[in-house]
Design an enzyme around this catalytic site. Structure first.
Site, PDB file in Angstrom:
ATOM      1  N   ASP A  42       0.819  -1.219   0.000  1.00 43.03           N
ATOM      2  CA  ASP A  42       0.000   0.000   0.000  1.00 43.03           C
ATOM      3  C   ASP A  42       0.853   1.270   0.000  1.00 43.03           C
ATOM      4  O   ASP A  42       0.404   2.310  -0.491  1.00 43.03           O
ATOM      5  CB  ASP A  42      -1.044   0.005   1.118  1.00 43.03           C
ATOM      6  CG  ASP A  42      -0.466  -0.160   2.507  1.00 43.03           C
ATOM      7  OD1 ASP A  42       0.757  -0.325   2.626  1.00 43.03           O
ATOM      8  OD2 ASP A  42      -1.246  -0.134   3.475  1.00 43.03           O
TER       9      ASP A  42
HETATM   10  C1  LAN Z   1       3.547  -0.616  10.072  1.00 43.76           C
HETATM   11  C2  LAN Z   1       3.546   0.779   9.611  1.00 43.76           C
HETATM   12  C3  LAN Z   1       2.927   1.003   8.274  1.00 43.76           C
HETATM   13  C4  LAN Z   1       1.828   0.010   7.973  1.00 43.76           C
HETATM   14  C5  LAN Z   1       0.890   0.438   6.822  1.00 43.76           C
HETATM   15  C6  LAN Z   1       1.619   0.798   5.549  1.00 43.76           C
HETATM   16  C7  LAN Z   1       0.093   1.677   7.251  1.00 43.76           C
HETATM   17  C8  LAN Z   1      -0.103  -0.688   6.579  1.00 43.76           C
HETATM   18  O1  LAN Z   1      -1.083  -0.287   5.657  1.00 43.76           O
HETATM   19  C9  LAN Z   1       0.603  -1.971   6.257  1.00 43.76           C
HETATM   20  C10 LAN Z   1       1.482  -2.411   7.434  1.00 43.76           C
HETATM   21  C11 LAN Z   1       2.520  -1.361   7.875  1.00 43.76           C
HETATM   22  C12 LAN Z   1       3.665  -1.430   6.899  1.00 43.76           C
HETATM   23  C13 LAN Z   1       3.082  -1.646   9.254  1.00 43.76           C
HETATM   24  C14 LAN Z   1       3.221  -3.039   9.720  1.00 43.76           C
HETATM   25  C15 LAN Z   1       3.556  -3.254  11.210  1.00 43.76           C
HETATM   26  C16 LAN Z   1       4.538  -2.220  11.732  1.00 43.76           C
HETATM   27  C17 LAN Z   1       5.817  -2.353  10.938  1.00 43.76           C
HETATM   28  C18 LAN Z   1       3.892  -0.843  11.524  1.00 43.76           C
HETATM   29  C19 LAN Z   1       2.576  -0.647  12.242  1.00 43.76           C
HETATM   30  C20 LAN Z   1       4.893   0.052  12.227  1.00 43.76           C
HETATM   31  C21 LAN Z   1       5.337  -0.781  13.468  1.00 43.76           C
HETATM   32  C22 LAN Z   1       4.874  -2.228  13.234  1.00 43.76           C
HETATM   33  C23 LAN Z   1       5.924  -3.242  13.745  1.00 43.76           C
HETATM   34  C24 LAN Z   1       5.391  -4.646  13.593  1.00 43.76           C
HETATM   35  C25 LAN Z   1       6.274  -2.923  15.192  1.00 43.76           C
HETATM   36  C26 LAN Z   1       7.108  -3.936  15.907  1.00 43.76           C
HETATM   37  C27 LAN Z   1       6.261  -4.902  16.607  1.00 43.76           C
HETATM   38  C28 LAN Z   1       6.151  -6.193  16.299  1.00 43.76           C
HETATM   39  C29 LAN Z   1       4.985  -6.971  16.746  1.00 43.76           C
HETATM   40  C30 LAN Z   1       7.185  -6.911  15.504  1.00 43.76           C
END
Ligand code: LAN
Length: 745
Positions: A470
């Site tokens: 996305d």
């Molecule tokens: C994110 C940030 C961006 C987010 C979007 C692009 C908004 C979404 O549409 C797809 C998934 C994604 C890329 C995403 C996945 C999970 C993340 C990386 C996070 C929310 C930012 C932090 C999170 C990450 C998993 C945090 C660490 C914790 C764990 C459980 C490993």
């Protein structure tokens, strides 16, 4: 702003010589008073604004003449754009706060402590700001978010109730940073001991404490690195997991396999006494493996896990200690190390996220404290830190640069005031053009379980390297829209070959069922979630398909087709149709969709409607869109606007904010969805009411108030998207002005 030509890099250094004398005095006052005055100072703060925000012009009355409203909306937009343009960095993005989770800083501080690098990586000023942040988020009597729960602990995230995970890890962090047993710390200690001590911290907490010598490895469930040696055909092969789970459990299994513990010192020994209700050495570590405080329990282990971990713990682990099986462990560790190195190098030592960043850093250090790899890690620590008025936090990512910039462009364009704000657009355009990932990561992608990334965009910066479906979709939409503006306003359009790369990548990411996952294809089965060992997070094991990702891709491909009608037309049309079917298939009985990355049903329903419209369906011919609109309309608040609580995400039930208050971001999403569906031509009243909320919410300086947390991941952890409070009101009012007010005149 950027340093060393790393586009989009955010970095804070303390410079005592900057600022006017008044500013310095003001800042000193705030900082010196930390953990006594806390938020009580009137320092301009996201959170303070949240506390003290009072609408500056809430006296505006009922029936404005349309003429007047038109002017008011336009004035609001101009002011909002002027304010937002002042926040833009030179390289074209909008630096912003991506904090929220409270379990990230502890990992970093423990990691730096055990590698003896705390004072190398972080100046005293950084450490001071970090402590200020932690104290600021202790749940206390004055604490805005949890007045009902004044217990001296820390939550999983800044708005959550106290948890063992948050409280114990933050307590340890403050102790490592040099804090003693002051009043606040004693309150926290009491919180922990009242619940039987730190034994019941969830598994990720057990892990960090073990590294620090505060928990025995035998009190952890096994994290066997041998998983990496299994044939890929097995559904539970790590290469088939969600990349975040894979990349977190990779260094965890490395450190577990080595049973790494830092050398014990007096602080660690003292902590063993402070955190346990019974003497450390009399702890029953075998029971400890499966203990989890009730405050932390979001995803309880199914019985099968207890059997599985029990077997591995009692049978497999002892065997693997003995020759010749110990050879297998050695081999597994060296394979894991190779994957660790690959991740480090392909992300320029930023790593995919904040958790594996800290873990990988420790792995590099234990192998060689003087390695180049380790010093490269240190150099990238500050990419994760963000200084806000509540102090310095570790962000959920190395920023949200590309994501925010792509939305911001679409918002600015929607206002049709781009003639006036062209410089802002040109700069953002350059940023998005400069952040496209130009090449795949090195080597044989399949060997490293990597999807290709050429032509895609990351959520943050190209240095991060991990492209997302996305993020690519939104960035592609932004550059396509900009390519239709005169180049005098928006700058040179992106060349076709680069757009083709993006389209090629997106097409390669569609799953059989039509849906799109986040970073990769869905590679394994949902039943694997049964072995999710993280009690605090849901749905982490595989990369599921999401309505948000699927819709963003549909929208971008549709926009691409408009500009390049001939290019791979058949495939694109088929892809869009299948993706739209997927979205319809996962619509919930009440007409909504569940949102996985934003709060919550409002977010997902906005995305779903936009996706369905982009696929060619309309309010008139799609029952699905009509039901979705009815859902949104049914949730509009009595006095206008929408306001959804983060509790929607964890409970999966639509929940209004306390006191049925509107939230400007939810209001904007709902308005954008309804406008896109064409509801204005049937009855524009809900939109007028929503617009009024947005207009009235604006601050005097053109900013919008920071309200309740609006982002989420893994169902249970919230994360701040601080740019949304500017982007979405601008976008919704822009659409409202041009598609509702001007049309219904
Ligand atoms: C994110 C940030 C961006 C987010 C979007 C692009 C908004 C979404 O549409 C797809 C998934 C994604 C890329 C995403 C996945 C999970 C993340 C990386 C996070 C929310 C930012 C932090 C999170 C990450 C998993 C945090 C660490 C914790 C764990 C459980 C490993």
């Amino acid at each position: 702003t950027s340093v060393n030509n790393h586009v989009g890099r955010q970095h804070w250094e303390y410079d005592s010589s900057l600022g006017t004398p008044e500013e310095i005095a003001r800042i000193d006052e705030v900082r010196q008073g930390f953990h006594k005055t806390r938020f009580q100072t009137k320092h301009s703060s996201d959170l303070i604004m949240r506390l003290q925000f009072q609408r500056s012009n809430n006296q505006s009355q009922g029936n404005l003449l349309v003429e007047e409203e038109e002017n008011e909306v336009k004035r609001t937009l101009r002011k909002a754009l002027r304010f937002y343009s002042a926040l833009q960095a030179d390289d074209g993005f909008w630096p912003g706060d991506y904090g929220g989770p409270l379990f990230l800083l502890p990992g970093l501080i423990i990691g730096l402590y055990v590698t003896r690098s705390l004072n190398v990586a972080l100046s005293k000023e950084h450490q001071k700001e970090i402590m200020r942040y932690l104290y600021n988020h202790q749940v206390c009597d004055w604490y805005y978010f949890s007045r009902k729960n004044e217990d001296g602990g820390w939550g999983l995230h800044i708005e959550g109730h106290s948890t063992m995970f948050g409280t114990a890890l933050t307590y340890v962090t403050l102790r490592l940073l040099g804090e003693g047993l002051n009043d606040e710390m004693q309150k926290a200690q009491k919180w922990i001991l009242d619940r039987g001590g730190v034994v019941s911290i969830p598994s990720w907490g057990k892990f960090w404490l073990s590294v620090l010598g505060l928990y025995e490895w035998s009190g952890n469930n096994p994290l066997p690195p041998e998983l990496w040696l299994l044939p890929r055909a097995l559904p539970l092969h790590p290469g088939r997991m969600w990349c975040h789970a894979r990349m977190v459990y990779l260094p965890m299994s490395y450190l577990y396999g080595k049973r790494f513990v830092t050398s014990l010192n007096s602080l660690v020994l003292s902590l063993r006494q402070e955190l346990y209700a019974t003497p450390y050495h009399s702890t029953d570590w075998d029971t400890a493996r499966n203990s989890c405080a009730k405050e932390d329990l979001y995803y309880p282990h199914p019985v099968i896990q207890d059997i599985l971990w029990g077997g591995l713990h009692k049978i497999a682990e002892p065997i693997l200690k003995q020759w010749p099986f110990s050879k297998l462990r050695q081999r597994a560790l060296s394979v894991a190390k190779k994957h660790l190195e690959y991740e480090d190098e392909s992300t320029n030592y930023i790593c995919i996220g904040p958790v594996n960043k800290a873990l990988n850093m420790v792995c590099c250090w234990i192998d060689d404290p003087n390695s180049q790899a380790f010093s490269r890690h240190l150099a990238r620590v500050k990419d994760y830190l963000w200084l806000a008025e509540d102090g310095m936090k570790m962000q959920g990512y190395n920023g949200s640069q590309t994501w925010d910039a792509s939305f911001a462009v679409q918002a600015i364009l929607s206002t049709n005031l781009s003639d006036e704000y062209g410089t802002m657009l040109k700069k953002a355009h350059n940023f998005i053009k400069n952040t496209q990932v130009r090449e795949n990561s090195s080597g044989d992608l399949d060997q490293w379980y990597r999807h290709s990334s050429k032509g895609g965009w990351t959520f943050s910066t190209p240095d991060n390297g991990w492209t997302v479906s996305d993020c690519t979709g939104e960035a592609l939409q932004a550059v396509l829209q900009l390519s239709r503006c005169p180049s005098t306003i928006a700058g040179e359009a992106m060349t076709a070959d680069k757009l083709y790369d993006a389209v090629h990548l997106l097409l390669s990411m569609q799953n059989q069922n039509g849906g799109f996952a986040t970073y990769e294809l869905t590679r394994s089965y949902a039943w694997l979630e049964m072995i999710n060992p993280a009690e605090t997070f849901g749905d982490i094991i595989i990369d599921y398909q999401y309505v948000e990702c699927t819709s963003a891709v549909i929208q971008s491909l549709n926009s691409f087709m408009k500009s390049y009608p001939g290019y791979r037309k058949k495939e694109i049309t088929a892809c869009i149709a299948k993706a739209a079917d997927y979205i319809e298939n996962i619509q919930l009985p009440d007409g909504s969709w569940y949102g996985s990355w934003g709060v919550c049903f409002t977010y997902a329903t906005w995305y779903a409607i936009k996706g369905l419209i982009a696929s060619g369906r309309t309010y008139q011919n799609s029952y699905s869109i009509r039901r979705a609109c009815d859902f949104l309309l049914s949730k509009e608040l009595e006095h206008g606007g929408w306001g959804e609580s983060y509790l929607s995400c964890q409970n999966k039930v639509y929940t209004n904010l306390e006191g049925n208050r509107p939230h400007i971001v939810n209001t904007a999403w709902a308005m954008l969805a309804l406008i896109a569906a064409g509801v204005a031509s049937i009855d524009p009243t809900p939109l007028h009411k929503g617009a009024k909320i947005l207009v009235q919410s604006q601050c005097d300086n053109g900013d919008f108030p920071q309200q309740e947390i609006i982002g989420v991941f893994n169902r249970n952890c919230m994360i701040s998207y601080s740019a949304y409070r500017n982007i979405f009101p601008i976008w919704a009012l822009g659409e409202y002005y041009n598609c509702v007010l001007l049309q219904t005149k």
